[in-house]
Design a protein around this motif. Structure first.
Motif, short mmCIF file in Angstrom:
data_model
loop_
_atom_site.label_atom_id
_atom_site.label_comp_id
_atom_site.label_asym_id
_atom_site.label_seq_id
_atom_site.Cartn_x
_atom_site.Cartn_y
_atom_site.Cartn_z
N GLY A 41 58.53 101.26 -20.50
CA GLY A 41 58.88 100.80 -19.44
C GLY A 41 57.91 99.50 -18.66
O GLY A 41 56.92 99.01 -19.88
N GLN A 42 57.11 98.75 -17.99
CA GLN A 42 56.84 97.05 -17.81
C GLN A 42 54.66 98.08 -17.87
O GLN A 42 55.10 99.19 -17.50
CB GLN A 42 56.85 96.13 -16.42
CG GLN A 42 57.87 95.92 -16.53
CD GLN A 42 58.13 94.95 -16.10
OE1 GLN A 42 58.05 95.30 -14.93
NE2 GLN A 42 58.11 93.52 -17.04
N ILE A 43 54.06 97.59 -18.04
CA ILE A 43 52.71 97.93 -17.66
C ILE A 43 52.24 97.80 -16.45
O ILE A 43 52.17 96.22 -15.38
CB ILE A 43 52.82 97.27 -18.70
CG1 ILE A 43 52.63 97.63 -19.85
CG2 ILE A 43 50.52 97.41 -18.30
CD1 ILE A 43 51.06 96.88 -21.34
N THR A 44 51.64 98.38 -16.09
CA THR A 44 51.84 98.54 -13.98
C THR A 44 49.54 97.91 -13.82
O THR A 44 49.37 98.39 -14.77
CB THR A 44 51.86 99.07 -12.90
OG1 THR A 44 51.95 100.74 -13.28
CG2 THR A 44 54.23 99.41 -13.30
N GLY A 45 49.92 97.50 -12.91
CA GLY A 45 48.39 97.39 -12.08
C GLY A 45 48.07 96.16 -11.76
O GLY A 45 46.84 96.33 -11.38
N LEU A 46 48.67 95.07 -12.17
CA LEU A 46 48.75 93.93 -11.96
C LEU A 46 49.03 92.85 -11.04
O LEU A 46 48.93 91.58 -10.97
CB LEU A 46 47.54 93.09 -13.14
CG LEU A 46 46.97 93.22 -13.98
CD1 LEU A 46 47.05 92.52 -15.53
CD2 LEU A 46 45.69 93.15 -13.26
N GLU A 47 49.90 93.79 -10.30
CA GLU A 47 50.89 93.17 -9.45
C GLU A 47 50.15 92.86 -8.23
O GLU A 47 49.00 93.49 -7.57
CB GLU A 47 52.34 94.08 -8.69
CG GLU A 47 52.90 95.18 -10.01
CD GLU A 47 52.30 95.95 -10.38
OE1 GLU A 47 52.50 97.42 -11.39
OE2 GLU A 47 51.10 96.73 -10.54
N GLY A 48 50.00 91.33 -7.65
CA GLY A 48 49.70 90.89 -7.15
C GLY A 48 48.50 90.41 -7.09
O GLY A 48 47.95 90.71 -5.95
N ALA A 49 47.94 90.86 -7.92
CA ALA A 49 46.45 90.36 -8.46
C ALA A 49 46.23 89.04 -7.96
O ALA A 49 47.34 88.03 -8.50
CB ALA A 49 45.55 90.99 -9.54
N ASP A 50 45.10 88.43 -7.71
CA ASP A 50 44.55 87.49 -7.59
C ASP A 50 43.94 87.05 -9.33
O ASP A 50 42.26 87.64 -9.45
CB ASP A 50 43.72 87.18 -6.50
CG ASP A 50 42.74 85.85 -6.40
OD1 ASP A 50 42.96 84.83 -7.63
OD2 ASP A 50 42.37 85.37 -4.82
N LEU A 51 44.62 86.28 -9.49
CA LEU A 51 43.84 86.28 -11.28
C LEU A 51 43.88 84.85 -11.43
O LEU A 51 43.86 84.52 -12.73
CB LEU A 51 44.87 86.96 -12.03
CG LEU A 51 44.82 88.43 -11.90
CD1 LEU A 51 45.70 88.46 -13.10
CD2 LEU A 51 43.30 89.03 -12.33
N ARG A 52 43.42 83.69 -10.17
CA ARG A 52 43.14 82.63 -10.49
C ARG A 52 42.11 81.94 -11.24
O ARG A 52 41.14 82.68 -11.50
CB ARG A 52 43.01 81.76 -8.88
CG ARG A 52 44.24 81.90 -8.01
CD ARG A 52 43.85 81.47 -6.57
NE ARG A 52 42.97 82.39 -6.61
CZ ARG A 52 42.60 82.37 -5.04
NH1 ARG A 52 42.26 81.22 -4.24
NH2 ARG A 52 41.59 82.96 -4.36
N GLY A 53 42.39 81.05 -11.95
CA GLY A 53 41.56 80.33 -13.25
C GLY A 53 41.29 81.25 -14.13
O GLY A 53 40.32 81.01 -15.57
N ILE A 54 42.42 82.62 -14.50
CA ILE A 54 41.48 83.29 -15.75
C ILE A 54 42.22 83.08 -17.26
O ILE A 54 43.16 82.18 -17.45
CB ILE A 54 42.33 84.72 -15.94
CG1 ILE A 54 42.14 85.86 -16.48
CG2 ILE A 54 43.76 84.68 -15.43
CD1 ILE A 54 42.63 87.37 -16.34
N ASN A 55 40.79 82.86 -18.28
CA ASN A 55 41.63 82.83 -19.13
C ASN A 55 42.67 83.61 -20.51
O ASN A 55 41.79 84.63 -20.66
CB ASN A 55 40.56 81.88 -19.93
CG ASN A 55 40.64 81.58 -21.06
OD1 ASN A 55 41.96 81.59 -21.73
ND2 ASN A 55 39.97 81.07 -22.29
#
Length: 178
Positions: A41-55
């Motif tokens: 399945g999919q790797i979870t844990g970042l749903e809905g996360a604020d990752l603005r500007g990430i590289n």
């Protein structure tokens, strides 16, 4: 350089101010105490996360679920997002140049202002997404039904069995140049 990290570690480091995760490979958490992600399945844990500007340049984000996450201004140049979950993900002004979105699900995603040049979107689903301009992209068996604010017929895109926003299917194969 590829380095491995869990979603929990990425979030902790991002929240501590780190933004450069170029070349990262997201690890699946499987184990006696951390059985959160299924093997297939999919790797979870970042749903809905604020990752603005990430590289995340060149990152391996295969099967990563980023549904509902905010990736405004993210650098995903050359990232591998095969089979990723990007449902209702905000990707405004993101750099997706040469990213691999094969078999990714981007239903309802917002890609306004994103660089979609040379993207591989084979078998990707963009139902109801807000999309900018594709250029030199591979759009084989992609689904854009109900997508808005976009142009997929421009600048030498490879179109083959592609579902257009109005539901018609462009059989192809051909390259569109406008």
């Amino acid at each position: 350089m590829v380095w491995k990290i869990t979603t929990d570690e990425l979030l902790a480091r991002y929240n501590a101010g780190e933004r450069n995760f170029a070349g990262v490979e997201i690890l699946r958490i499987v184990g006696e105490m951390g059985e959160r992600d299924g093997v297939d399945g999919q790797i979870t844990g970042l749903e809905g996360a604020d990752l603005r500007g990430i590289n995340l340049r060149g990152a391996n984000l295969e099967k990563l679920d980023l549904s509902g996450a905010d990736l405004t201004g993210a650098d995903l140049f050359g990232a591998y997002l095969g089979e990723a979950g990007l449902v209702k993900t905000i990707l405004r002004d993101a750099n997706l140049f040469s990213a691999n979105l094969s078999s990714a699900t981007l239903n309802g995603a917002d890609l306004t202002g994103s660089d979609l040049s040379q993207v591989n979107a084979s078998s990707a689903v963009f139902i109801g997404a807000t999309i900018g301009y594709f250029e030199y992209a591979v759009l084989i068996d992609a689904n854009f039904q109900g997508a808005i604010g976009m142009l997929i017929n421009g600048h030498f895109n490879l179109i083959w069995d592609t579902t257009m926003p109005d539901g018609t299917v462009e059989k192809g194969p051909y390259c569109k140049w406008k």
